[in-house]
Scaffold this motif. Sequence first.
Motif, PDB file in Angstrom:
ATOM      1  N   ARG A   1       1.125  -1.976   0.040  1.00  0.00           N
ATOM      2  CA  ARG A   1      -0.237   0.255  -0.228  1.00  0.00           C
ATOM      3  C   ARG A   1       0.866   1.537  -0.081  1.00  0.00           C
ATOM      4  NH1 ARG A   1      -3.149   4.096   3.159  1.00  0.00           N
ATOM      5  NH2 ARG A   1      -5.033   3.684   2.701  1.00  0.00           N
ATOM      6  N   LEU A   2       1.383   1.176  -0.197  1.00  0.00           N
ATOM      7  CA  LEU A   2       3.057   2.042   0.174  1.00  0.00           C
ATOM      8  C   LEU A   2       2.587   3.423  -1.025  1.00  0.00           C
ATOM      9  CD1 LEU A   2       5.947  -0.004  -0.094  1.00  0.00           C
ATOM     10  CD2 LEU A   2       5.274   1.256   1.549  1.00  0.00           C
ATOM     11  N   ARG A   3       2.322   3.184  -2.349  1.00  0.00           N
ATOM     12  CA  ARG A   3       1.449   4.625  -3.055  1.00  0.00           C
ATOM     13  C   ARG A   3       0.247   4.877  -2.318  1.00  0.00           C
ATOM     14  NH1 ARG A   3       0.073   3.601  -9.606  1.00  0.00           N
ATOM     15  NH2 ARG A   3      -1.564   2.613  -7.930  1.00  0.00           N
ATOM     16  N   ARG A   4      -0.901   4.443  -2.357  1.00  0.00           N
ATOM     17  CA  ARG A   4      -1.208   4.994  -1.364  1.00  0.00           C
ATOM     18  C   ARG A   4      -1.058   5.807  -0.306  1.00  0.00           C
ATOM     19  NH1 ARG A   4      -6.577   1.724  -0.512  1.00  0.00           N
ATOM     20  NH2 ARG A   4      -6.657   4.060   0.164  1.00  0.00           N
ATOM     21  N   SER A   5      -0.325   5.395   0.316  1.00  0.00           N
ATOM     22  CA  SER A   5       0.352   6.300   1.789  1.00  0.00           C
ATOM     23  C   SER A   5       1.229   7.037   1.173  1.00  0.00           C
ATOM     24  CB  SER A   5       1.499   4.245   2.850  1.00  0.00           C
ATOM     25  OG  SER A   5       0.428   4.099   2.981  1.00  0.00           O
TER      26      SER A   5
ATOM     27  N   HIS B   1      -5.691   7.492   6.279  1.00  0.00           N
ATOM     28  CA  HIS B   1      -5.805   7.157   7.634  1.00  0.00           C
ATOM     29  C   HIS B   1      -4.355   7.962   8.722  1.00  0.00           C
ATOM     30  CE1 HIS B   1      -8.227   4.206   5.116  1.00  0.00           C
ATOM     31  NE2 HIS B   1      -8.717   3.929   6.362  1.00  0.00           N
ATOM     32  N   PRO B   2      -4.636   8.220   9.675  1.00  0.00           N
ATOM     33  CA  PRO B   2      -3.364   8.531  10.817  1.00  0.00           C
ATOM     34  C   PRO B   2      -2.380   7.797  10.632  1.00  0.00           C
ATOM     35  CG  PRO B   2      -5.525   8.008  11.694  1.00  0.00           C
ATOM     36  CD  PRO B   2      -5.747   7.852  10.810  1.00  0.00           C
TER      37      PRO B   2
ATOM     38  N   THR C   1       5.347   1.268  12.863  1.00  0.00           N
ATOM     39  CA  THR C   1       6.086   2.025  12.697  1.00  0.00           C
ATOM     40  C   THR C   1       6.408   2.265  11.505  1.00  0.00           C
ATOM     41  OG1 THR C   1       6.804  -0.398  10.777  1.00  0.00           O
ATOM     42  CG2 THR C   1       7.999  -0.332  13.120  1.00  0.00           C
ATOM     43  N   ASP C   2       7.086   3.570  11.191  1.00  0.00           N
ATOM     44  CA  ASP C   2       6.998   4.695  10.032  1.00  0.00           C
ATOM     45  C   ASP C   2       6.599   3.555   8.705  1.00  0.00           C
ATOM     46  OD1 ASP C   2       6.563   6.012  12.081  1.00  0.00           O
ATOM     47  OD2 ASP C   2       8.745   6.794  11.111  1.00  0.00           O
ATOM     48  N   ALA C   3       5.943   3.910   7.454  1.00  0.00           N
ATOM     49  CA  ALA C   3       6.318   4.230   5.982  1.00  0.00           C
ATOM     50  C   ALA C   3       8.176   4.524   5.937  1.00  0.00           C
ATOM     51  CB  ALA C   3       5.237   3.764   4.834  1.00  0.00           C
ATOM     52  N   ARG C   4       8.545   4.075   5.194  1.00  0.00           N
ATOM     53  CA  ARG C   4       9.896   4.223   4.599  1.00  0.00           C
ATOM     54  C   ARG C   4      10.825   3.982   3.245  1.00  0.00           C
ATOM     55  NH1 ARG C   4      12.758   6.897   8.848  1.00  0.00           N
ATOM     56  NH2 ARG C   4      11.888   6.190  10.638  1.00  0.00           N
TER      57      ARG C   4
ATOM     58  N   VAL D   1       6.504   8.190   5.968  1.00  0.00           N
ATOM     59  CA  VAL D   1       5.173   8.387   6.360  1.00  0.00           C
ATOM     60  C   VAL D   1       5.340   7.860   8.233  1.00  0.00           C
ATOM     61  CG1 VAL D   1       2.597   8.102   5.535  1.00  0.00           C
ATOM     62  CG2 VAL D   1       4.487   8.047   4.286  1.00  0.00           C
ATOM     63  N   PRO D   2       5.195   8.456   8.614  1.00  0.00           N
ATOM     64  CA  PRO D   2       4.475   8.397   9.904  1.00  0.00           C
ATOM     65  C   PRO D   2       3.786   7.308  10.541  1.00  0.00           C
ATOM     66  CG  PRO D   2       4.553  10.614  10.222  1.00  0.00           C
ATOM     67  CD  PRO D   2       4.647   9.925   8.929  1.00  0.00           C
ATOM     68  N   ARG D   3       3.551   6.222  11.417  1.00  0.00           N
ATOM     69  CA  ARG D   3       3.107   5.073  11.458  1.00  0.00           C
ATOM     70  C   ARG D   3       2.425   4.334  10.490  1.00  0.00           C
ATOM     71  NH1 ARG D   3       1.569   7.391  17.538  1.00  0.00           N
ATOM     72  NH2 ARG D   3       4.302   7.483  18.194  1.00  0.00           N
ATOM     73  N   MET D   4       2.804   4.893   9.057  1.00  0.00           N
ATOM     74  CA  MET D   4       2.224   3.665   8.298  1.00  0.00           C
ATOM     75  C   MET D   4       2.741   2.611   7.659  1.00  0.00           C
ATOM     76  SD  MET D   4      -0.679   4.726   8.220  1.00  0.00           S
ATOM     77  CE  MET D   4      -1.775   4.129   6.061  1.00  0.00           C
ATOM     78  N   GLY D   5       3.769   1.949   8.451  1.00  0.00           N
ATOM     79  CA  GLY D   5       4.480   0.847   8.086  1.00  0.00           C
ATOM     80  C   GLY D   5       3.444  -0.688   8.893  1.00  0.00           C
TER      81      GLY D   5
END
Length: 346
Positions: free
Chosen positions: A165-169, A175-176, A205-208, A214-218
């Motif tokens: 889901r990286l592209r959307r994130s 979503h928070p 965890t973050d998405a990197r 993207v904080p807390r979207m990993g």
Amino acid sequence: MLHTLLVGLGRSGRELHLPVLRRLREEAAATGARSLFAPDDPLGYDILPTAPVPGLLTVPSLAQARARLDPAVTVVHLCSPPTERVEVLRELARLGFRSFLVEKPIGTDSAVVDAMRLLRHEYGLRLAVVAPWLHSTLTERLERLVRSGSLGRLRHITVHQHKPRLRRSLSTPSHPTAFDVELPHSVGVVLRLAGAGRVTTASCTDARVGGAVVPRMGTAGLTLEHTGGAVSRISTDLASPLRERRIVLGFDAGTAVGHYPVSGEDSYAHLRVTPIGLPEQYEIFPDEALDACLLQTYRGFAEGADFAADFALQAGVVEALDQAKNHVATDAGETTHTGGRGLRVG
């Protein structure tokens, strides 16, 4: 027959709800059955300009939607981002609408759910929640297995929900946290299968991607200890290269491993039941969970259901996720949301 108003024409409204509604209407027409759905095209509204969508008539305001629809026979699909639900719900309630199908999660924290509960009582709203996994054939079979006691007492549940889901994130901050994307599905299932409980551990965890963060979207995960003695462990990875929706139930006398469909491209579920000392049972079966969710919800609205139990369970889902976020915030030395109140289900 019920009319439809789609509020929020992002991915959920445009790419999930609308195609399912179209399919359900076509199936009713093909069989000659009396349809729950009015023959006119659904109305749609979004605060942002949207491209034309076949089979959807858009309106420039909610007031315009009210002028075209009778609220008494209209179901509002509330697909706006979860951070905006209360304000939009209040405006629609003031316009006279009373029947709502709300996208998951019903809110981003317990304070939002409390505000929605007040609106529900103040205006006499009927609030159903989009919860496909709770209408899933796989979930129904797992629930029968738990209730039958054929494998003994339920001891633990493990759920893995991984999706790329990286592209959307990176492009759409709808979503928070990662807790708000996939986990509302699985938390509802484990609360139904194992009953009320308390979150004891959680992580996020973050998405990197390169230099982008993207904080807390990993990733996100939690452990839920149920009052009946079972323990659920749920994890999600929104940066995974693979799709997986797997649930494992451990009993005193065997295990059950289920796989939910990972996309609309192949809507089949898998279930493998392995009793200790007995032959294994393996099944593959159709599982159109979102279709079943919308169809059963419309039937409920047509029959006058108040969806009180549905709202209570979904409030419990948000409270569990709120507890998980509080654990993460506490571990990071941040201020918590709820002050550590206990999880209520029902």
